[in-house]
Write an enzyme that holds these catalytic residues in place. Structure first.
Site, short mmCIF file in Angstrom:
data_model
loop_
_atom_site.label_atom_id
_atom_site.label_comp_id
_atom_site.label_asym_id
_atom_site.label_seq_id
_atom_site.Cartn_x
_atom_site.Cartn_y
_atom_site.Cartn_z
N LEU A 1 -10.62 -4.77 -34.07
CA LEU A 1 -10.09 -6.01 -33.51
C LEU A 1 -10.60 -7.18 -34.35
CD1 LEU A 1 -8.29 -6.55 -31.09
CD2 LEU A 1 -10.34 -7.00 -29.74
N HIS B 1 2.77 -3.46 -37.12
CA HIS B 1 2.57 -2.34 -36.19
C HIS B 1 3.76 -1.40 -36.35
CE1 HIS B 1 0.95 -0.35 -32.66
NE2 HIS B 1 2.20 -0.25 -32.22
C1 GRF Z 1 1.02 1.66 -41.12
O1 GRF Z 1 1.50 2.58 -40.20
C2 GRF Z 1 0.96 0.31 -40.45
O2 GRF Z 1 1.98 0.13 -39.54
C3 GRF Z 1 -0.37 0.35 -39.81
O3 GRF Z 1 -1.19 1.01 -40.75
C4 GRF Z 1 -0.42 1.95 -41.47
C5 GRF Z 1 -0.60 1.83 -42.96
O4 GRF Z 1 -1.85 2.25 -43.35
N1 GRF Z 1 -0.80 -0.97 -39.42
P1 GRF Z 1 -2.09 2.52 -44.92
O5 GRF Z 1 -1.53 1.36 -45.67
O6 GRF Z 1 -1.40 3.79 -45.27
O7 GRF Z 1 -3.59 2.61 -45.06
#
Ligand code: GRF
Length: 188
Positions: A82, A97
């Site tokens: 957070l 998200h």
């Molecule tokens: C994605 O699903 C995004 O929506 C979420 O984190 C994921 C990406 O992580 N917030 P990364 O870039 O593969 O580390």
């Protein structure tokens, strides 16, 4: 931008590619994670300053990181902690998200759990949401969304892959527009 990561760093890689091709007019001043992770290695490989700050950053600690890097924007890219919103950064802390908020968000809703929940609920569509952070989980104002079909034979993995393809377009495009808007209003 200060980019906050926790995972594989696909989003960070995508930002770097979009900055290189001019679709995201920004510079990454620092990449921050709460623990060692592949995303940090990707930052180091590109000579971007990479920092580990375990646990939840206090507002004062966060401010120090941002000021040192000269970062005007805080961009969450798979960061699972957070984030407090430091004074002066209201409206400049952004997250993506992997679902159509306000559904399928909140504490514990990250990674494959999101896609499993979407499939279990029998949703016909899913997608991704770029939103401002408000110091809580996934509740800040929605800035942009992109959606896709949920197929009858989808698994969490196949749905995650389709949603991530949307993220790769939506996140840099939306950030670029937000940054350009802020530049424009600071000139006015
Ligand atoms: C994605 O699903 C995004 O929506 C979420 O984190 C994921 C990406 O992580 N917030 P990364 O870039 O593969 O580390």
């Amino acid at each position: 931008m200060a980019v906050f990561v926790s995972g594989t760093g696909r989003t960070l890689e995508n930002f770097c590619e979009r900055i290189a091709d001019g679709t995201l007019r920004a510079r990454i001043g620092v990449v921050v994670a709460s623990k060692e992770c592949p995303a940090l290695d990707k930052a180091r490989a590109r000579d971007i300053p990479a920092e580990v700050h375990p646990g939840t950053l206090t507002e004062a600690a966060l401010r120090k990181v941002l000021e040192r890097a000269g970062a005007e924007w805080v961009v969450l890219a798979g960061y699972t902690k957070l984030m407090a919103i430091p004074e002066g950064y209201e409206g400049r802390v952004v997250n993506i998200h992997p679902a159509l908020l306000p559904k399928f968000g909140g504490k514990g809703m990250y990674g494959m759990r999101v896609h499993e929940a979407v499939i279990a609920a029998g949703e016909k569509r899913s997608g991704c949401t770029v939103h401002l952070c408000d110091g809580k989980y996934d509740t800040g104002p929605i800035v942009a969304q992109a959606s896709c079909h949920v197929r009858a034979d989808d698994t969490a993995q196949t749905l995650a892959a389709r949603v991530f393809e949307l993220e790769k377009e939506l996140y840099p495009r939306t950030l670029d527009a937000m940054l350009a808007g802020a530049r424009e209003s600071s000139r006015a």
